[in-house]
Design a protein around this motif. Structure first.
Motif, PDB file in Angstrom:
ATOM      1  N   LEU A 130       0.772  -1.279   0.029  1.00 43.43           N
ATOM      2  CA  LEU A 130      -0.132  -0.027   0.095  1.00 43.43           C
ATOM      3  C   LEU A 130       0.920   1.110  -0.149  1.00 43.43           C
ATOM      4  O   LEU A 130       0.531   2.276  -0.561  1.00 43.43           O
ATOM      5  N   VAL A 131       2.016   1.188   0.684  1.00 42.89           N
ATOM      6  CA  VAL A 131       2.892   2.233   0.554  1.00 42.89           C
ATOM      7  C   VAL A 131       3.390   2.550  -0.710  1.00 42.89           C
ATOM      8  O   VAL A 131       3.584   3.780  -1.362  1.00 42.89           O
ATOM      9  N   ARG A 132       3.817   1.523  -1.516  1.00 41.65           N
ATOM     10  CA  ARG A 132       4.324   1.579  -2.758  1.00 41.65           C
ATOM     11  C   ARG A 132       3.225   2.036  -3.677  1.00 41.65           C
ATOM     12  O   ARG A 132       3.596   2.868  -4.422  1.00 41.65           O
ATOM     13  N   ARG A 133       1.886   1.759  -3.204  1.00 41.92           N
ATOM     14  CA  ARG A 133       0.841   2.240  -4.279  1.00 41.92           C
ATOM     15  C   ARG A 133       0.729   3.766  -4.000  1.00 41.92           C
ATOM     16  O   ARG A 133       0.531   4.631  -4.991  1.00 41.92           O
ATOM     17  N   MET A 134       0.832   4.167  -2.804  1.00 45.36           N
ATOM     18  CA  MET A 134       0.732   5.664  -2.606  1.00 45.36           C
ATOM     19  C   MET A 134       1.801   6.362  -3.372  1.00 45.36           C
ATOM     20  O   MET A 134       1.256   7.547  -4.027  1.00 45.36           O
ATOM     21  N   VAL A 135       2.924   5.982  -3.242  1.00 45.31           N
ATOM     22  CA  VAL A 135       4.127   6.864  -3.992  1.00 45.31           C
ATOM     23  C   VAL A 135       4.102   6.561  -5.521  1.00 45.31           C
ATOM     24  O   VAL A 135       4.066   7.654  -6.276  1.00 45.31           O
ATOM     25  N   ALA A 136       3.527   5.549  -5.941  1.00 40.12           N
ATOM     26  CA  ALA A 136       3.422   5.345  -7.328  1.00 40.12           C
ATOM     27  C   ALA A 136       2.370   6.277  -7.976  1.00 40.12           C
ATOM     28  O   ALA A 136       2.356   6.676  -9.082  1.00 40.12           O
ATOM     29  N   GLU A 137       1.228   6.432  -7.197  1.00 41.13           N
ATOM     30  CA  GLU A 137       0.160   7.155  -7.582  1.00 41.13           C
ATOM     31  C   GLU A 137       0.438   8.820  -7.363  1.00 41.13           C
ATOM     32  O   GLU A 137      -0.671   9.417  -7.575  1.00 41.13           O
ATOM     33  N   GLY A 138       1.414   9.014  -6.849  1.00 38.06           N
ATOM     34  CA  GLY A 138       1.789  10.586  -6.805  1.00 38.06           C
ATOM     35  C   GLY A 138       1.406  11.216  -5.628  1.00 38.06           C
ATOM     36  O   GLY A 138       1.698  12.302  -5.316  1.00 38.06           O
ATOM     37  N   HIS A 139       1.151  10.446  -4.551  1.00 35.59           N
ATOM     38  CA  HIS A 139       0.790  10.982  -3.404  1.00 35.59           C
ATOM     39  C   HIS A 139       2.076  11.020  -2.357  1.00 35.59           C
ATOM     40  O   HIS A 139       2.987  10.156  -2.736  1.00 35.59           O
ATOM     41  N   GLU A 140       2.149  11.915  -1.453  1.00 40.49           N
ATOM     42  CA  GLU A 140       3.427  11.980  -0.686  1.00 40.49           C
ATOM     43  C   GLU A 140       3.107  11.172   0.660  1.00 40.49           C
ATOM     44  O   GLU A 140       1.912  11.047   1.048  1.00 40.49           O
ATOM     45  N   VAL A 141       4.406  10.648   1.203  1.00 41.93           N
ATOM     46  CA  VAL A 141       4.117   9.848   2.603  1.00 41.93           C
ATOM     47  C   VAL A 141       4.879  10.691   3.617  1.00 41.93           C
ATOM     48  O   VAL A 141       6.258  11.212   3.379  1.00 41.93           O
ATOM     49  N   GLY A 142       4.577  10.702   4.783  1.00 42.75           N
ATOM     50  CA  GLY A 142       5.253  11.087   5.801  1.00 42.75           C
ATOM     51  C   GLY A 142       5.165  10.409   6.939  1.00 42.75           C
ATOM     52  O   GLY A 142       4.609   9.413   7.045  1.00 42.75           O
ATOM     53  N   LEU A 143       6.051  10.523   8.026  1.00 45.98           N
ATOM     54  CA  LEU A 143       6.176   9.623   9.215  1.00 45.98           C
ATOM     55  C   LEU A 143       4.976  10.148  10.220  1.00 45.98           C
ATOM     56  O   LEU A 143       4.890  11.258  10.447  1.00 45.98           O
ATOM     57  N   HIS A 144       4.641   9.043  11.005  1.00 41.91           N
ATOM     58  CA  HIS A 144       3.553   9.332  12.213  1.00 41.91           C
ATOM     59  C   HIS A 144       4.113   8.560  13.293  1.00 41.91           C
ATOM     60  O   HIS A 144       3.506   8.047  14.055  1.00 41.91           O
ATOM     61  N   THR A 145       5.565   8.357  13.377  1.00 41.96           N
ATOM     62  CA  THR A 145       6.234   7.306  14.473  1.00 41.96           C
ATOM     63  C   THR A 145       6.091   6.083  14.258  1.00 41.96           C
ATOM     64  O   THR A 145       5.387   5.523  13.080  1.00 41.96           O
ATOM     65  N   PHE A 146       6.603   5.074  14.854  1.00 41.59           N
ATOM     66  CA  PHE A 146       6.656   3.737  14.436  1.00 41.59           C
ATOM     67  C   PHE A 146       5.358   3.070  15.470  1.00 41.59           C
ATOM     68  O   PHE A 146       4.691   2.364  14.881  1.00 41.59           O
ATOM     69  N   ASN A 147       5.311   3.337  16.644  1.00 40.13           N
ATOM     70  CA  ASN A 147       4.248   2.783  17.512  1.00 40.13           C
ATOM     71  C   ASN A 147       3.347   3.771  18.018  1.00 40.13           C
ATOM     72  O   ASN A 147       2.330   3.681  18.769  1.00 40.13           O
ATOM     73  N   HIS A 148       3.154   5.175  17.651  1.00 39.01           N
ATOM     74  CA  HIS A 148       2.253   6.096  17.665  1.00 39.01           C
ATOM     75  C   HIS A 148       2.106   6.576  19.386  1.00 39.01           C
ATOM     76  O   HIS A 148       1.179   6.525  19.860  1.00 39.01           O
ATOM     77  N   PRO A 149       3.251   6.823  20.016  1.00 38.12           N
ATOM     78  CA  PRO A 149       3.333   7.320  21.340  1.00 38.12           C
ATOM     79  C   PRO A 149       3.207   8.880  21.163  1.00 38.12           C
ATOM     80  O   PRO A 149       3.602   9.434  20.244  1.00 38.12           O
ATOM     81  N   ASP A 150       3.045   9.308  22.408  1.00 39.10           N
ATOM     82  CA  ASP A 150       3.172  10.816  22.491  1.00 39.10           C
ATOM     83  C   ASP A 150       4.583  11.147  22.876  1.00 39.10           C
ATOM     84  O   ASP A 150       5.155  10.529  23.812  1.00 39.10           O
ATOM     85  N   LEU A 151       5.221  11.924  21.985  1.00 40.27           N
ATOM     86  CA  LEU A 151       6.435  11.995  22.101  1.00 40.27           C
ATOM     87  C   LEU A 151       7.038  12.848  23.359  1.00 40.27           C
ATOM     88  O   LEU A 151       8.264  12.981  23.360  1.00 40.27           O
ATOM     89  N   SER A 152       6.235  13.781  23.757  1.00 40.80           N
ATOM     90  CA  SER A 152       6.439  14.495  24.825  1.00 40.80           C
ATOM     91  C   SER A 152       6.803  13.832  26.094  1.00 40.80           C
ATOM     92  O   SER A 152       7.585  14.183  27.103  1.00 40.80           O
ATOM     93  N   TYR A 153       6.617  12.396  25.987  1.00 40.17           N
ATOM     94  CA  TYR A 153       6.771  11.553  27.136  1.00 40.17           C
ATOM     95  C   TYR A 153       8.020  10.549  26.962  1.00 40.17           C
ATOM     96  O   TYR A 153       8.542  10.050  27.601  1.00 40.17           O
TER      97      TYR A 153
END
Length: 728
Positions: A130-153
């Protein structure tokens, strides 16, 4: 001194680990690594669900609080940017999701719109296509961390790990790196506070642009399609970054809203672009190659392998669940029917059997046990002749029997040729048609032979299985085998007796019609389980094989793990050989076909497949305890144990055994399963690699004395033995 005159050092031979040990070890290590990787990617341990409450904003610059949703702190900068009028940047968090992300991509493609997907590393690792498809279809991909923690902790070390691990997944999935980042639990720029601002500055120092939003659809609340559209729509033609989700739950409303939202706003002159397109800056994606690319691909391939292996193991767990429940249900039901039948006052196999019986005792280095064995036969309530076949013993076994000078006891000597040959030698010397076979380390109760031969009152019966008991049950291993004999073997025999497909006459206590054995030459040495082999042959010849539960024999079970391993390895491999030898019964007609289509599948399922898969119960217990959900996992495992305890208690009741040994049942179930698993796996590998397995003589202690109608007395003896036995 010349080289020739120098004394040569003795060469030390390197001992290589046999293939049959090496392959199971490597397979176990590979499975454990894959499970740990899968747990690492899905881990609830690594996840941190704490969310920090709002803090003050004293240290956050006003230009950030009053600025746009794109915050750039790279290189010490503190700037923010907004999207121009009539430009919308759709952003989707928490994916990719295998169900909803493809539907979101389909809608975007349908309306020729681009978006930014902020993916988590764990989801990108699991769904790289699905990530390959996003890039192949012209969308941009950003990071949202690996495990979704609140980084302030989180510490800077944990933040670095969240970023690098997510980039690794992105590199492996699509071959690119990204400079876009969205913190979990983020909101508008004016929500930046003293807890999140230091994280944002640190993220910038690592080369990332932080992207929040200024329009929130709140689709995660599922407020309805109309409400999602209303909240996502900017006012007065303003540009905006719109927050949506393509994962984290049911996103049907998001997909439906998107399909209406896009054409409506496109009709109003809006353009749906990537972030860098909307800002007029270079793409956020940087292609990777070389070592970085292959490291990413290796990671993705490993995660995919762990997912696939786990799926196979889950399927195996479902299979073993069905097998365990099915077997327990059959055992309880059919054992109850068996007990009801034999306890009827009018039940009889036929006319009482009073004719003399020949008892064959094959013996190889049984000096510790043979006297007790023979004397127990002399106390028999049924007339017997005893033939001890000394199979080339080197410890004086034959001499001990001869010195007893007991009536009706003969010794036949032969060169070491194996148990099947010894039994056939005994059959050739037997005077009577009814022949009882036992092991040289076993003792009979006075009533054993009489109870064992009574089923021959039915002329259709060709063989009878007795009730083998563990005599040396005082040790932990002995107690475990005692549970196995009573719960597994004897309860199984009752079930197979009712189904008329008894697979094995135990070597410790069994009886045969010699006339039934003669057509196929008696005991065969084609397999290492001659008792299973001959039993299956009798079924195929049309004879009935039954179980006499009152014909009790006390045997000395292995007293160490190594001895137990050797015994069960031979049993397992021999059973597999016997199943293969008689495989044609499946397609034959008559009694052979009935056994082939009923007996062989049951034996294959319950004696080969089920033990091979049973450790999955404990593997997933360990996995669930470590990686979660712990409570549900423990409850499920305890439920299986409770069912086993019920079956064990019922089996002990039928055999009139004390329940105290069941205290060790939980530990027996955990450790025994692993041992039987490795033994069976080794047997499979031996069979597949064409290996040959030797007969292995177990060490005996001679701890069993006479058994006058009860548990044999025990006496101390030193542990000795001889491991020599011919190749089968």
């Amino acid at each position: 001194m010349s080289d020739r005159s120098r004394p040569r050092r003795p060469r030390t031979r390197r001992r290589r680990l046999p293939l049959r040990y090496l392959l199971p070890s490597l397979l176990l290590v590979a499975v454990m690594v894959m499970l740990m990787l899968r747990g690492y990617v899905h881990s609830e341990i690594l996840a941190d669900h704490r969310v920090r409450p709002e803090a003050g904003t004293r240290h956050v610059p006003d230009k950030i609080l009053d600025g746009g949703p794109v915050i750039d702190t790279r290189g010490g900068r503190e700037s923010s940017h907004s999207v121009d009028r009539h430009n919308l940047v759709l952003t989707f968090d928490d994916g990719p999701d295998p169900e909803w992300t493809p539907k979101v991509l389909d809608v975007l493609k349908k309306h020729h719109a681009h978006a930014v997907f902020f993916v988590t590393g764990t989801m990108a690792s699991r769904h790289p296509g699905l990530v390959r498809r996003m890039v192949a279809e012209g969308h941009e991909v950003g990071l949202h961390t690996f495990n979704h923690p609140d980084l302030s902790y989180q510490s800077t070390k944990r933040i670095d790990w969240e970023l690098s691990q997510s980039q690794l997944a992105l590199e492996g999935a699509a071959g690119v790196r990204t400079s876009l980042f969205r913190p979990p639990y983020s909101s508008f720029a004016d929500a930046m506070d003293d807890a999140s601002w230091p994280v944002t500055k640190y993220i910038g120092s690592r080369g990332y642009i932080t992207v929040v939003n200024n329009t929130d659809s709140e689709d995660w609340k599922r407020p309805g399609v109309d409400e999602i559209i209303r909240r996502a729509t900017p006012h007065d033609g303003k540009g905006a970054i719109v927050l949506m989700h393509d994962s984290g739950g049911n996103r049907a409303q998001t997909v439906a809203a998107l399909d209406r939202f896009l054409p409506t706003l496109q009709g109003d002159g809006y353009k749906f672009r990537n972030l860098t397109e909307a800002l007029g800056t270079p793409s956020a994606h940087t292609p990777v190659s070389g070592l970085e690319l292959w490291k990413g691909r290796a990671w993705v391939y490993a995660v995919q392998a762990s997912e696939n292996i786990t799926s196979v193991m889950v399927a195996g767990l479902a299979v073993i669940g069905v097998l365990v429940m099915g077997r327990f249900g059959l055992m309880l039901l059919l054992s109850a029917l068996h007990a009801r039948r034999v306890r009827r006052r009018d039940f009889a196999w036929g006319p009482p059997v009073t004719e003399p019986v020949t008892v064959l005792v094959p013996a190889y280095n049984e000096a510790k046990c043979i006297e007790n064995t023979v004397r127990s036969l002399m106390a028999s309530e049924h007339p017997v002749e005893v033939i001890v076949i000394d199979d080339g013993s080197t410890d004086g076994t034959a001499r001990i029997v001869e010195n007893l000078r007991l009536p009706n006891v003969r010794v036949v000597r032969q060169h070491n040729a194996g148990k099947p040959a010894a039994l056939n030698r005994g059959l050739a010397n037997a005077r009577y048609d009814l022949v009882v076979m036992m092991d040289g380390d076993t003792v009979f109760e006075p009533a054993t032979v009489r109870e064992l031969v009574q089923p021959f009152g039915d002329p259709r019966v060709g063989a009878v299985a007795g009730n083998a008991k563990v005599g040396n049950r005082d040790s932990l291993i002995g107690a475990w085998q005692h549970i196995e004999y009573v719960m597994g073997f004897n309860l199984d025999r009752r079930m197979y007796d009712v189904l008329r497909c008894m697979p094995t006459i135990p070597g410790a206590v069994g009886a045969f019609r010699r006339s039934a054995l003669e057509p196929f030459g008696g005991m065969s040495d084609d397999t290492l389980a001659e008792d299973t082999d001959v039993t299956m042959a009798l079924h195929r010849a049309g004879w009935r094989v039954v179980y006499a539960e009152k014909a009790r024999a006390w045997t000395e079970a292995p007293e160490s793990v190594q001895q137990l391993w050797s015994q069960r390895y031979r049993w397992s491999y021999g059973t597999m050989q016997a199943i293969w030898k008689h495989r044609r019964a499946v397609i034959e007609r008559g009694p052979s076909g009935r056994f082939g289509r009923v007996g062989l599948p049951l034996v294959s399922l319950f004696m080969v497949l089920a033990p091979l898969l049973a450790p999955l119960i404990d593997v997933f217990l360990l996995y669930g305890v470590v990686f979660g959900p712990t409570e549900k996992t423990v409850v499920a495992w305890l439920g299986v144990l409770a069912i086993q305890a019920v079956c064990a208690a019922y089996a002990f009741r039928l055999d009139k055994e004390r329940m105290t040994h069941l205290i060790s049942l939980p530990l027996q179930q955990i450790l025994y399963r692993q041992l039987m698993y490795v033994v069976l796996l080794q047997s499979w590998i031996t069979a597949l690699t064409g290996g040959r397995l030797r007969w292995q003589k177990l060490r005996r202690t001679g701890a069993l004395g006479s058994a006058p109608g009860g548990l044999p007395q025990q006496r101390a003896a030193s542990v000795t033995g001889d491991d020599r036995r011919p190749v089968a």
